[in-house]
Design an enzyme around this catalytic site. Structure first.
Site, PDB file in Angstrom:
ATOM      1  N   VAL A   1       0.878  -1.182   0.000  1.00 49.41           N
ATOM      2  CA  VAL A   1       0.000   0.000   0.000  1.00 49.41           C
ATOM      3  C   VAL A   1       0.908   1.224   0.000  1.00 49.41           C
ATOM      4  O   VAL A   1       1.766   1.365   0.872  1.00 49.41           O
ATOM      5  CB  VAL A   1      -0.925   0.058   1.241  1.00 49.41           C
ATOM      6  CG1 VAL A   1      -1.868   1.259   1.126  1.00 49.41           C
ATOM      7  CG2 VAL A   1      -1.733  -1.224   1.380  1.00 49.41           C
ATOM      8  N   GLU A   2       0.717   2.098  -0.991  1.00 54.25           N
ATOM      9  CA  GLU A   2       1.489   3.339  -1.037  1.00 54.25           C
ATOM     10  C   GLU A   2       0.763   4.381  -0.184  1.00 54.25           C
ATOM     11  O   GLU A   2      -0.374   4.748  -0.484  1.00 54.25           O
ATOM     12  CB  GLU A   2       1.617   3.828  -2.475  1.00 54.25           C
ATOM     13  CG  GLU A   2       2.391   2.850  -3.350  1.00 54.25           C
ATOM     14  CD  GLU A   2       2.532   3.346  -4.777  1.00 54.25           C
ATOM     15  OE1 GLU A   2       3.545   3.983  -5.100  1.00 54.25           O
ATOM     16  OE2 GLU A   2       1.616   3.084  -5.579  1.00 54.25           O
ATOM     17  N   VAL A   3       1.421   4.822   0.885  1.00 51.20           N
ATOM     18  CA  VAL A   3       0.840   5.818   1.791  1.00 51.20           C
ATOM     19  C   VAL A   3       1.399   7.179   1.385  1.00 51.20           C
ATOM     20  O   VAL A   3       2.598   7.425   1.485  1.00 51.20           O
ATOM     21  CB  VAL A   3       1.198   5.478   3.256  1.00 51.20           C
ATOM     22  CG1 VAL A   3       0.757   6.596   4.194  1.00 51.20           C
ATOM     23  CG2 VAL A   3       0.563   4.147   3.660  1.00 51.20           C
TER      24      VAL A   3
ATOM     25  N   GLU B   1       5.406   7.629   0.914  1.00 53.87           N
ATOM     26  CA  GLU B   1       6.041   8.383  -0.178  1.00 53.87           C
ATOM     27  C   GLU B   1       5.902   9.881   0.134  1.00 53.87           C
ATOM     28  O   GLU B   1       4.808  10.366   0.412  1.00 53.87           O
ATOM     29  CB  GLU B   1       5.388   8.007  -1.507  1.00 53.87           C
ATOM     30  CG  GLU B   1       5.627   6.523  -1.778  1.00 53.87           C
ATOM     31  CD  GLU B   1       4.862   5.949  -2.953  1.00 53.87           C
ATOM     32  OE1 GLU B   1       4.905   4.744  -3.154  1.00 53.87           O
ATOM     33  OE2 GLU B   1       4.188   6.722  -3.659  1.00 53.87           O
TER      34      GLU B   1
END
Ligand SMILES: NC(=O)c1ccc[n+]([C@@H]2O[C@H](COP(=O)([O-])OP(=O)(O)OC[C@H]3O[C@@H](n4cnc5c(N)ncnc54)[C@H](O)[C@@H]3O)[C@@H](O)[C@H]2O)c1
Length: 317
Positions: free
Chosen positions: A150-152, A180
């Site tokens: 999961v890109e936070v 990120e």
């Protein structure tokens, strides 16, 4: 189960929202789902049956999964008791502006407000909000109940506390969050994917290979490698005992010369039609369910083996 993350609201129950629903319920959370689609009850039931079996294969307790999932009459009802809200509606900035105004108003003041958006950064839809400190992107890869990443991505006004809580939450549901620090268009995962896809399309356009050939190249080389080591560790090992330094100063030089010659596909309507026909010729004789079930089975098998190796290595150390 964590007290802090006992109730989730899933707004938008399409491809991504249904998968999140199963994942959250599979981690013991109560999940309230809101979507105006007329077949919502049926879609949730089918998804829980299919995705529940995937979760069971990953070792999660899926007993009573359906009892923890509730259909809400509207967004306000869905978020009333939420600790976290995961938004998965249409990829449309005006939709997200309206929706997040409702979420800020209707959700409890401690609730994290997360968006699955693939390309729209949260700063683009939170400008009118008085308080955007709880809003941020939690971008999954499809399907999120299988894919760990999961890109936070915090927006300009997201609080650091919300970033920490989002990381804790995604770890709680067994995901691998990566924070990120700049809102790059496409974030990181899709930028990398598109860099590769652009070259793949160019090679097909140039008649070098067919779409099936590209897929065979990737699944029999880079795909296998990348499930175990990313591009940097891969290069560090590719340099032998001299590591990344050896790679960068020797083979890397030649690779850099190649950058200038990487392809720029035309991207026009004719080319798109050519690609559609080529992909349909390659895979069109199988149904979506056949292809996606095979994909999910293989991905679950890879995850299971990687998990076993990690556990055994941890025990040895
Ligand atoms: N599909 C992917 O591979 C993927 C991957 C990662 C992130 N995402 C992102 O996730 C989000 C959802 O994508 P998707 O592929 O699931 O789309 P989708 O079209 O399958 O689902 C969107 C759902 O939103 C519902 N919806 C519309 N208006 C609504 C409203 N007012 N309230 C609640 N629900 C409403 C629709 O009925 C539909 O079921 C997008 O922001 C997308 O960028 C998609």
């Amino acid at each position: 189960m964590s007290k802090e993350f006992s109730t989730a609201a899933v707004i938008g129950a399409g491809t991504i929202g249904l998968s999140w629903t199963a994942l959250f319920a599979g981690h013991g959370m109560d999940v309230w789902v809101s979507d105006p689609r007329p077949d919502l009850a049926e879609a949730v039931k089918t998804a829980l049956a299919e995705f529940g079996s995937h979760l069971a294969k990953q070792g999660f307790d899926v007993e009573g999964l359906e009892d923890r999932v509730h259909l809400a009459g509207d967004v306000a009802e869905a978020v009333r008791h939420a600790d976290i809200v995961q938004e998965n509606g249409p990829e449309d900035v005006e939709f997200k502006k309206d929706l997040f105004a409702t979420l800020v108003r209707e959700a409890p003041s401690h609730a994290l407000l997360l968006s699955s958006s693939s390309a729209i950064p949260s700063t683009a839809f939170t400008g009118d909000l008085e308080d955007a400190s709880r809003v941020l992107i939690g971008h999954p890869f499809n399907p999120p109940h299988i894919m760990p990443l999961v890109e936070v991505v915090p927006g300009e006004r997201t609080s650091e506390e919300s970033v920490t809580q989002a990381v804790e939450f995604y770890r709680f549901v067994g995901r691998v969050p990566v924070v990120e620090r700049k809102e790059m268009p496409g974030f990181v995962g899709n930028r990398l994917q598109n860099a590769l896809n652009r070259e793949a399309i160019y090679l097909v356009e140039q008649g070098v290979v067919t779409p099936e050939d590209v897929d065979a190249v990737i699944t029999n080389s880079l795909g296998l490698r990348w499930a175990t080591v990313g591009p940097f560790l891969g290069s560090h090992l590719g340099g032998g005992p001299g590591g990344y330094r050896h790679m960068a100063e020797h083979i890397g030089k030649g690779m850099k010369q190649m950058w200038a010659g990487l392809g720029q596909p035309k991207g026009d309507a004719d080319e798109t039609e050519m690609l559609i026909q080529a992909v349909e010729k390659a895979y069109g004789s199988s149904t979506y369910s056949e292809l996606s079930e095979t994909r999910d089975r293989k991905q679950l098998a890879i995850l299971s083996v990687l998990d076993e190796i990690t556990t055994n290595t941890d025990k040895e150390n």
